[in-house]
Scaffold this active site. Structure first.
Site, short mmCIF file in Angstrom:
data_model
loop_
_atom_site.label_atom_id
_atom_site.label_comp_id
_atom_site.label_asym_id
_atom_site.label_seq_id
_atom_site.Cartn_x
_atom_site.Cartn_y
_atom_site.Cartn_z
N LYS A 177 0.84 -1.20 0.00
CA LYS A 177 0.00 0.00 0.00
C LYS A 177 0.88 1.26 0.00
O LYS A 177 1.51 1.58 1.00
CB LYS A 177 -0.90 0.04 1.24
CG LYS A 177 -2.02 1.08 1.06
CD LYS A 177 -2.65 1.56 2.33
CE LYS A 177 -2.00 2.76 2.92
NZ LYS A 177 -1.93 3.96 2.08
N GLY A 230 7.15 5.11 8.00
CA GLY A 230 6.28 6.27 8.08
C GLY A 230 6.48 6.99 9.40
O GLY A 230 7.51 6.86 10.06
N GLU A 233 3.49 8.68 14.72
CA GLU A 233 2.08 8.70 15.10
C GLU A 233 1.36 7.47 14.52
O GLU A 233 0.69 6.73 15.24
CB GLU A 233 1.49 9.99 14.53
CG GLU A 233 0.15 10.38 15.03
CD GLU A 233 -0.41 11.46 14.12
OE1 GLU A 233 0.36 12.25 13.54
OE2 GLU A 233 -1.65 11.48 13.98
N GLY A 235 2.89 4.81 13.21
CA GLY A 235 3.61 3.62 13.68
C GLY A 235 3.04 3.09 15.00
O GLY A 235 2.85 1.89 15.16
N GLU A 252 10.09 1.45 10.56
CA GLU A 252 11.08 2.47 10.19
C GLU A 252 10.39 3.81 10.36
O GLU A 252 9.55 4.19 9.54
CB GLU A 252 11.54 2.28 8.73
CG GLU A 252 12.27 0.98 8.44
CD GLU A 252 13.65 0.90 9.08
OE1 GLU A 252 14.15 1.91 9.63
OE2 GLU A 252 14.24 -0.19 9.03
N CYS A 286 13.86 10.95 6.13
CA CYS A 286 13.89 10.51 7.53
C CYS A 286 15.28 10.67 8.12
O CYS A 286 15.44 10.93 9.29
CB CYS A 286 13.45 9.06 7.62
SG CYS A 286 14.31 8.04 6.44
N GLU A 387 10.68 16.41 14.68
CA GLU A 387 10.95 16.20 13.26
C GLU A 387 10.07 17.16 12.45
O GLU A 387 8.85 17.17 12.61
CB GLU A 387 10.60 14.76 12.88
CG GLU A 387 10.94 14.44 11.44
CD GLU A 387 10.53 13.03 11.02
OE1 GLU A 387 9.39 12.62 11.31
OE2 GLU A 387 11.36 12.35 10.40
P1 NAD Z 1 2.55 8.44 7.46
O1 NAD Z 1 2.84 7.71 8.72
O2 NAD Z 1 1.56 9.52 7.49
O3 NAD Z 1 2.08 7.42 6.32
C1 NAD Z 1 2.84 6.29 5.98
C2 NAD Z 1 1.92 5.23 5.38
O4 NAD Z 1 1.03 4.77 6.40
C3 NAD Z 1 1.05 5.73 4.24
O5 NAD Z 1 0.95 4.71 3.25
C4 NAD Z 1 -0.29 5.94 4.91
O6 NAD Z 1 -1.39 5.86 4.03
C5 NAD Z 1 -0.31 4.79 5.91
N1 NAD Z 1 -1.23 4.99 7.05
C6 NAD Z 1 -1.72 6.15 7.52
N2 NAD Z 1 -2.57 5.90 8.56
C7 NAD Z 1 -2.57 4.55 8.74
C8 NAD Z 1 -3.23 3.68 9.65
N3 NAD Z 1 -4.06 4.15 10.59
N4 NAD Z 1 -3.01 2.35 9.55
C9 NAD Z 1 -2.16 1.86 8.61
N5 NAD Z 1 -1.53 2.64 7.71
C10 NAD Z 1 -1.72 3.97 7.77
O7 NAD Z 1 3.99 8.96 6.95
P2 NAD Z 1 4.28 9.92 5.73
O8 NAD Z 1 3.79 11.27 6.09
O9 NAD Z 1 3.84 9.28 4.47
O10 NAD Z 1 5.90 9.91 5.72
C11 NAD Z 1 6.66 10.74 6.51
C12 NAD Z 1 7.18 10.01 7.75
O11 NAD Z 1 7.85 8.82 7.37
C13 NAD Z 1 8.21 10.83 8.50
O12 NAD Z 1 7.95 10.77 9.88
C14 NAD Z 1 9.52 10.14 8.18
O13 NAD Z 1 10.53 10.31 9.14
C15 NAD Z 1 9.10 8.73 8.06
N6 NAD Z 1 10.06 7.96 7.25
C16 NAD Z 1 10.90 7.11 7.88
C17 NAD Z 1 11.86 6.41 7.15
C18 NAD Z 1 12.82 5.46 7.83
O14 NAD Z 1 13.47 4.69 7.14
N7 NAD Z 1 12.94 5.47 9.14
C19 NAD Z 1 11.93 6.58 5.76
C20 NAD Z 1 11.05 7.46 5.15
C21 NAD Z 1 10.10 8.14 5.91
#
Ligand code: NAD
Length: 497
Positions: A177, A230, A233, A235, A252, A286, A387
């Protein structure tokens, strides 16, 4: 305007609901994608389950599995130009980055895991002699089953490819997804997969809202593992959902990484490297080193050079090869960055450059934001802790290596870090004291398929890439055969006659 469907059980399926996808450089709609509801996601999971439990995939030889994934890598490279354009149009990432980094690296990751899957899956045999008797143990790595792959918007194809390459090479079936905002490259990947001979149900790619489609992947008991990249919050929510059926997780999450610039650094290299480490991909990384800690002996010189250079970064349309910084990914993301700047102003922090929406008429329609440098006021400031995920660097000074280490480690996150020094031994010693999954010395952003990547503390757990990352997607089984001399095994003594 292209319309994209869901890819489930080897077929493209249109959902009842759909969503417009926006080009962040112009604010205009560029595509329409289907949005899966919970029932449709359940169907994708059932297809993946069936393909894992009963389909031909589990009987593919490792050579056949390797060849198929290699073909996927080749096809992806064959479509590299088109994919780079789609990625830049959808995410706002400059075309130079998608052309030279995201797309070739995605193909290379599929290639790496295909070529190494036999080596990584090599079973191990251990001969054991103990008081309990003698045994031979065969340690066998199998697949985990159905793996849910949930990815963010900042590296849409690259992170999807990391996860999918490892999960498929390990023999799993997947439900991927992508982010609701940047799904196009993953949907293009579905078209590539469809041209290949993957048995139906092995790869499913669905788009849908996080709290419906994403949640369903994490709560459904037929999913064995979720690999998530992601925000913290989301996570935390996913950890809650996954606990219901005790799923294996890779998390991650976010970061607030530090760059440490020592007084003996090559100043130009440290400035250039620090620009990359906070302004590449508009700071939406990230691993962005959004805290730049500089020795007080060179602080003024570094600050002035760094600020001067940040001001000269060329903002522009993502599709222009001259562009060094594109737009932020969405209007919501720009509002979020602006709210941090407002707070910094209220705290009386000094904004050395940027901090606003550019005035150029050419950039009026997109979600652009100026590269921003703010002078910090110690570790207590919110800017030092939270962040931002945008092009905002906070710089601060330290007066000795001890202080540099305690400032760098004073964070809830522990994802990455940089050290800039001409003295490689000193830097290597300092790296040992930095709490982070990756520390770069005199460079930034080098990721290798051979090296496992992942953070500590609230940056999450589990690894991606390398042998260790790959093995996260496998299950380890011990097959123990009794080898006791004269053939009488231990159990014989308990109930034997
Ligand atoms: P996000 O957490 O908003 O979304 C990530 C994914 O989760 C999306 O596909 C989203 O649709 C899905 N999602 C949202 N709500 C959900 C739920 N309730 N249940 C299951 N899935 C759900 O993150 P974002 O805004 O897309 O990305 C930015 C974040 O990602 C930043 O905090 C960044 O640090 C982090 N990130 C971390 C790494 C790493 O390797 N550590 C790499 C890239 C990004």
């Amino acid at each position: 305007m292209k319309e994209y469907s869901l890819y489930i059980n080897g077929r493209f399926e249109k959902a009842a609901l759909s969503r417009e996808i926006i080009n962040p450089s112009s604010g205009e709609a560029i595509a329409r994608v289907s949005m899966a509801d919970a029932g449709t996601v359940d169907y994708a999971i059932r297809s993946a389950r069936e393909a894992y439990d009963k389909g031909p995939w589990r009987n593919f030889s490792l050579d056949k599995r390797r060849d198929l994934i290699l073909e996927l890598s080749e096809k992806l490279l064959g479509k590299a130009r088109e994919l780079a354009e789609v990625e830049s149009l959808n995410s706002g990432k400059p075309i130079k980055e998608t052309t030279f980094m995201d797309i070739p690296s995605s193909a290379q990751t599929f290639r790496h895991f295909a070529e190494n899957l036999k080596f990584y899956l090599e079973p191990e045999t251990i001969e054991i002699k103990s008081q309990a008797g003698r045994a031979k143990a065969d340690l066998i790595h199998g697949g985990r089953g159905v793996v849910g792959l949930i990815v963010p918007w900042n590296y849409p194809l690259l992170i999807a490819s990391w996860k999918m390459a490892q999960a498929l090479s390990a023999g799993n079936t997947v439900v991927l997804k992508p982010s609701t905002s940047t799904p196009l490259s993953a949907l293009e990947l579905a078209e590539i997969v469809d041209e290949l001979d993957f048995p139906k149900g092995v790869v499913n790619i669905i788009t849908g809202k996080g709290d419906e489609a994403g949640k369903t992947i994490c709560t459904n008991k037929y999913v064995d593992m979720v690999s998530f990249t992601g925000s913290n919050e989301v996570g935390k929510r996913i950890m809650g959902y996954a606990s219901e059926s005790i799923k294996k997780l890779i998390m991650e999450l976010g970061g607030k990484s530090a760059s440490i610039v020592l007084e003996d650094s090559d100043l130009d290299l440290a400035v250039n490297g620090s620009l990359c480490s906070i302004f590449l991909n508009q700071g939406q990384m990230c691993t962005a080193t959004s805290r730049i800690l500089v020795s007080d002996k060179i602080y003024d010189e570094f600050r002035d050079k760094f600020t001067q250079r940040a001001k000269s970064i060329k903002l522009g349309q993502a599709m222009d090869f001259q562009t060094q910084m594109g737009p932020l990914m969405s209007e919501a993301q720009r509002r979020r960055v602006l709210s941090f700047i407002d707070k910094a102003r209220r705290e009386g922090l000094k904004i050395l450059c940027g901090g606003k929406i550019p005035e150029s008429p050419a950039l009026k329609k997109g979600f652009f934001f100026e590269p921003t440098v703010i002078e910090g006021k110690g570790a207590e400031s919110f800017l030092f802790r939270e962040e931002i995920f945008g092009p905002v660097a906070v710089i601060d000074k330290f007066s000795g290596i001890g202080e540099a280490v305690s400032l760098a480690n004073d964070s809830d996150f522990a994802l990455a870090g940089c050290i800039w020094s001409k003295d490689k031994d000193k830097a290597a010693n300092l790296a040992k004291d930095i709490c982070a999954g990756t520390v770069w010395i005199n460079t930034y952003g080098m990721f290798f398929n051979e090296l496992s990547y992942g953070g500590f503390k609230q940056s999450g757990f589990g690894k991606e890439l390398g042998k260790q990352g790959f093995l996260e997607y496998t299950s380890l089984k011990n097959v123990i055969t009794d080898q006791t001399q004269n053939g009488k095994s231990l159990v014989n003594y308990w109930y034997g006659f």
